[in-house]
Design a protein around this motif. Structure first.
Motif, PDB file in Angstrom:
ATOM      1  N   ASP A 105      41.135  28.223  51.545  1.00 27.81           N
ATOM      2  CA  ASP A 105      40.597  29.334  52.326  1.00 27.81           C
ATOM      3  C   ASP A 105      39.833  30.276  51.398  1.00 27.81           C
ATOM      4  O   ASP A 105      40.307  30.589  50.302  1.00 27.81           O
ATOM      5  CB  ASP A 105      41.750  30.089  53.005  1.00 27.81           C
ATOM      6  N   PRO A 106      38.654  30.767  51.808  1.00 29.05           N
ATOM      7  CA  PRO A 106      37.930  31.721  50.950  1.00 29.05           C
ATOM      8  C   PRO A 106      38.698  33.009  50.696  1.00 29.05           C
ATOM      9  O   PRO A 106      38.461  33.690  49.695  1.00 29.05           O
ATOM     10  CB  PRO A 106      36.635  31.985  51.729  1.00 29.05           C
ATOM     11  N   ARG A 107      39.637  33.344  51.572  1.00 32.43           N
ATOM     12  CA  ARG A 107      40.403  34.580  51.389  1.00 32.43           C
ATOM     13  C   ARG A 107      41.442  34.471  50.284  1.00 32.43           C
ATOM     14  O   ARG A 107      42.054  35.475  49.905  1.00 32.43           O
ATOM     15  CB  ARG A 107      41.092  34.958  52.704  1.00 32.43           C
ATOM     16  N   ASN A 108      41.671  33.276  49.789  1.00 32.74           N
ATOM     17  CA  ASN A 108      42.672  33.103  48.733  1.00 32.74           C
ATOM     18  C   ASN A 108      42.350  33.926  47.492  1.00 32.74           C
ATOM     19  O   ASN A 108      43.253  34.371  46.779  1.00 32.74           O
ATOM     20  CB  ASN A 108      42.783  31.630  48.354  1.00 32.74           C
ATOM     21  N   ARG A 109      41.077  34.127  47.221  1.00 34.76           N
ATOM     22  CA  ARG A 109      40.690  34.881  46.026  1.00 34.76           C
ATOM     23  C   ARG A 109      41.126  36.337  46.124  1.00 34.76           C
ATOM     24  O   ARG A 109      41.427  36.971  45.109  1.00 34.76           O
ATOM     25  CB  ARG A 109      39.182  34.785  45.819  1.00 34.76           C
ATOM     26  N   GLN A 110      41.149  36.898  47.335  1.00 36.73           N
ATOM     27  CA  GLN A 110      41.556  38.293  47.504  1.00 36.73           C
ATOM     28  C   GLN A 110      43.059  38.446  47.692  1.00 36.73           C
ATOM     29  O   GLN A 110      43.595  39.537  47.531  1.00 36.73           O
ATOM     30  CB  GLN A 110      40.831  38.917  48.717  1.00 36.73           C
ATOM     31  N   THR A 111      43.739  37.397  48.070  1.00 40.82           N
ATOM     32  CA  THR A 111      45.164  37.513  48.362  1.00 40.82           C
ATOM     33  C   THR A 111      46.021  36.785  47.330  1.00 40.82           C
ATOM     34  O   THR A 111      46.769  37.402  46.572  1.00 40.82           O
ATOM     35  CB  THR A 111      45.439  36.959  49.769  1.00 40.82           C
ATOM     36  N   ILE A 112      45.894  35.473  47.275  1.00 40.58           N
ATOM     37  CA  ILE A 112      46.803  34.686  46.438  1.00 40.58           C
ATOM     38  C   ILE A 112      46.450  34.788  44.962  1.00 40.58           C
ATOM     39  O   ILE A 112      47.329  34.916  44.109  1.00 40.58           O
ATOM     40  CB  ILE A 112      46.795  33.220  46.894  1.00 40.58           C
ATOM     41  N   HIS A 113      45.167  34.740  44.617  1.00 41.09           N
ATOM     42  CA  HIS A 113      44.773  34.717  43.207  1.00 41.09           C
ATOM     43  C   HIS A 113      45.252  35.964  42.463  1.00 41.09           C
ATOM     44  O   HIS A 113      45.628  35.891  41.292  1.00 41.09           O
ATOM     45  CB  HIS A 113      43.255  34.589  43.096  1.00 41.09           C
ATOM     46  N   LEU A 119      51.327  34.730  36.416  1.00 41.78           N
ATOM     47  CA  LEU A 119      51.616  33.524  35.637  1.00 41.78           C
ATOM     48  C   LEU A 119      51.064  33.592  34.227  1.00 41.78           C
ATOM     49  O   LEU A 119      51.435  32.785  33.376  1.00 41.78           O
ATOM     50  CB  LEU A 119      51.053  32.293  36.351  1.00 41.78           C
ATOM     51  N   ARG A 120      50.174  34.524  33.951  1.00 42.59           N
ATOM     52  CA  ARG A 120      49.592  34.637  32.615  1.00 42.59           C
ATOM     53  C   ARG A 120      50.453  35.470  31.662  1.00 42.59           C
ATOM     54  O   ARG A 120      50.044  35.732  30.541  1.00 42.59           O
ATOM     55  CB  ARG A 120      48.198  35.267  32.709  1.00 42.59           C
ATOM     56  N   THR A 121      51.631  35.877  32.090  1.00 45.98           N
ATOM     57  CA  THR A 121      52.463  36.759  31.270  1.00 45.98           C
ATOM     58  C   THR A 121      52.972  36.048  30.022  1.00 45.98           C
ATOM     59  O   THR A 121      52.699  36.461  28.898  1.00 45.98           O
ATOM     60  CB  THR A 121      53.641  37.284  32.103  1.00 45.98           C
ATOM     61  N   CYS A 122      53.741  34.996  30.223  1.00 46.70           N
ATOM     62  CA  CYS A 122      54.281  34.231  29.097  1.00 46.70           C
ATOM     63  C   CYS A 122      54.713  32.873  29.618  1.00 46.70           C
ATOM     64  O   CYS A 122      54.677  32.603  30.821  1.00 46.70           O
ATOM     65  CB  CYS A 122      55.438  34.964  28.408  1.00 46.70           C
ATOM     66  N   ARG A 123      55.176  32.022  28.732  1.00 44.72           N
ATOM     67  CA  ARG A 123      55.540  30.663  29.112  1.00 44.72           C
ATOM     68  C   ARG A 123      56.712  30.654  30.091  1.00 44.72           C
ATOM     69  O   ARG A 123      56.694  29.909  31.087  1.00 44.72           O
ATOM     70  CB  ARG A 123      55.891  29.869  27.856  1.00 44.72           C
ATOM     71  N   LEU A 124      57.737  31.450  29.841  1.00 42.45           N
ATOM     72  CA  LEU A 124      58.913  31.441  30.709  1.00 42.45           C
ATOM     73  C   LEU A 124      58.565  31.948  32.101  1.00 42.45           C
ATOM     74  O   LEU A 124      58.966  31.349  33.107  1.00 42.45           O
ATOM     75  CB  LEU A 124      60.022  32.295  30.093  1.00 42.45           C
ATOM     76  N   VAL A 125      57.836  33.052  32.176  1.00 37.28           N
ATOM     77  CA  VAL A 125      57.435  33.583  33.485  1.00 37.28           C
ATOM     78  C   VAL A 125      56.546  32.577  34.209  1.00 37.28           C
ATOM     79  O   VAL A 125      56.644  32.407  35.433  1.00 37.28           O
ATOM     80  CB  VAL A 125      56.721  34.939  33.315  1.00 37.28           C
TER      81      VAL A 125
END
Length: 312
Positions: A105-113, A119-125
């Protein structure tokens, strides 16, 4: 004259008067400082009852306040120091607001992304939050949001990484879009990644349009074409995933449980030995000869194919 000048000149050979530097005062020895008074456990319990091991909190009125209050201890506990169960619950709260079924869905960029930036925090997170997100949502096998997205060459499931597909537990197959000319990307192949979905035990099948209805006469590509296409699609999915434990069927008001569309889907599911369930929207039961009282007939649903496609 010479005698007078000689008298006025100072005698450079005479020693100058010595300038005495004032002596520094003697440094007094510092006065001895009394050692700090030891603080008893009863005075250092910060409002907790020492006899009960900090289980019972004292009366707030009896706790010191102002200058007499005990110093506050700063906690050095970080997010990763929390118990794993608490971290998983925080991840679930973080992902609230996302649709239960994830589609291309094009709306994924505004909601899910934006939420997945966690997820970019650290390996464990990354590992923990990835499991929570992909295991708590259903993923649509083929996109259906619009005709443009339905014809993309790479469905959402094929865009995910193998370790992300292994976290998924529910898939959805939505049928009815482009019933006269199904998208060419709607093909079950190794590139789709169904073999990686080893934890999927539940497949939801929703039928939005049944082209076998009389209202579609004259608009079909051929009689029974779309029904055969959907049967083959569902059969290929179940063959690729022999570990499937249940297929749940549901549909719109205009879809008859005893019609050619549903009859073919139920037949191929039973032939592969997969148990069948029923979704909440249609209210179907195992009694094939007793359709629900609210089931609409073909004549009670006066809709044209163009409207049906738009409503999908």
């Amino acid at each position: 004259m010479t005698a007078k000048r000689a008298a006025r000149r100072p005698n450079r050979t005479a020693p100058r008067a010595s300038r005495k530097t004032p002596a520094k005062p003697a440094r007094a020895d510092p006065e001895p400082v009394a050692p700090p008074t030891p603080v008893s456990d009863a005075e250092n319990n910060y409002g907790y009852d020492s006899e009960h091991g900090a289980l019972d909190v004292s009366d707030p009125a009896e706790m010191p306040s102002g200058d007499d209050a005990a110093p506050t201890r700063r906690s050095n506990i970080t997010f990763l120091d929390l118990p794993a169960e608490l971290r998983l619950e925080i991840y679930r709260l973080h992902f609230e607001g996302c649709d239960d079924t994830i589609d291309l869905d094009p709306r994924n960029r505004q909601t899910i992304h934006k939420k997945l930036a966690l997820l970019r925090t650290c390996r464990l997170v990354y590992e923990e939050a990835t499991h929570v997100f992909y295991s708590s949502h259903a993923f649509r096998i083929f996109p259906t949001q619009s005709l443009q997205l339905a014809k993309v060459k790479k469905p959402l499931l094929a865009r995910l990484a193998p370790h992300q597909r292994r976290c998924i537990r529910r898939l959805e197959l939505r049928l009815g879009i482009a019933w006269s000319d199904p998208p060419k990307s709607w093909v079950v192949s190794p590139a789709l990644g169904l073999e990686d979905c080893i934890n999927v035990r539940h497949l939801d099948v929703f039928v939005a349009i049944d082209p076998s209805c009389d209202v579609f006469n004259g608009y079909r590509k051929s009689n029974g074409f779309y029904e055969r296409f959907c049967k083959g699609l569902l059969g290929d999915i179940l063959v690729q995933m022999p570990w499937m434990e249940r297929v749940t069927f549901d549909g719109r008001e205009s879809v008859s449980k005893n019609g050619p569309m549903m009859s073919g889907l139920l037949k191929v599911t039973r032939s592969l030995g997969v148990p069948i369930g029923w979704g909440p929207e249609r209210g179907w039961t195992d009694a094939d000869d007793e359709p629900p009282a609210h089931e609409a007939t073909h004549h009670e649903t006066p809709m044209v194919p163009a409207v049906a496609i738009a409503a999908f």
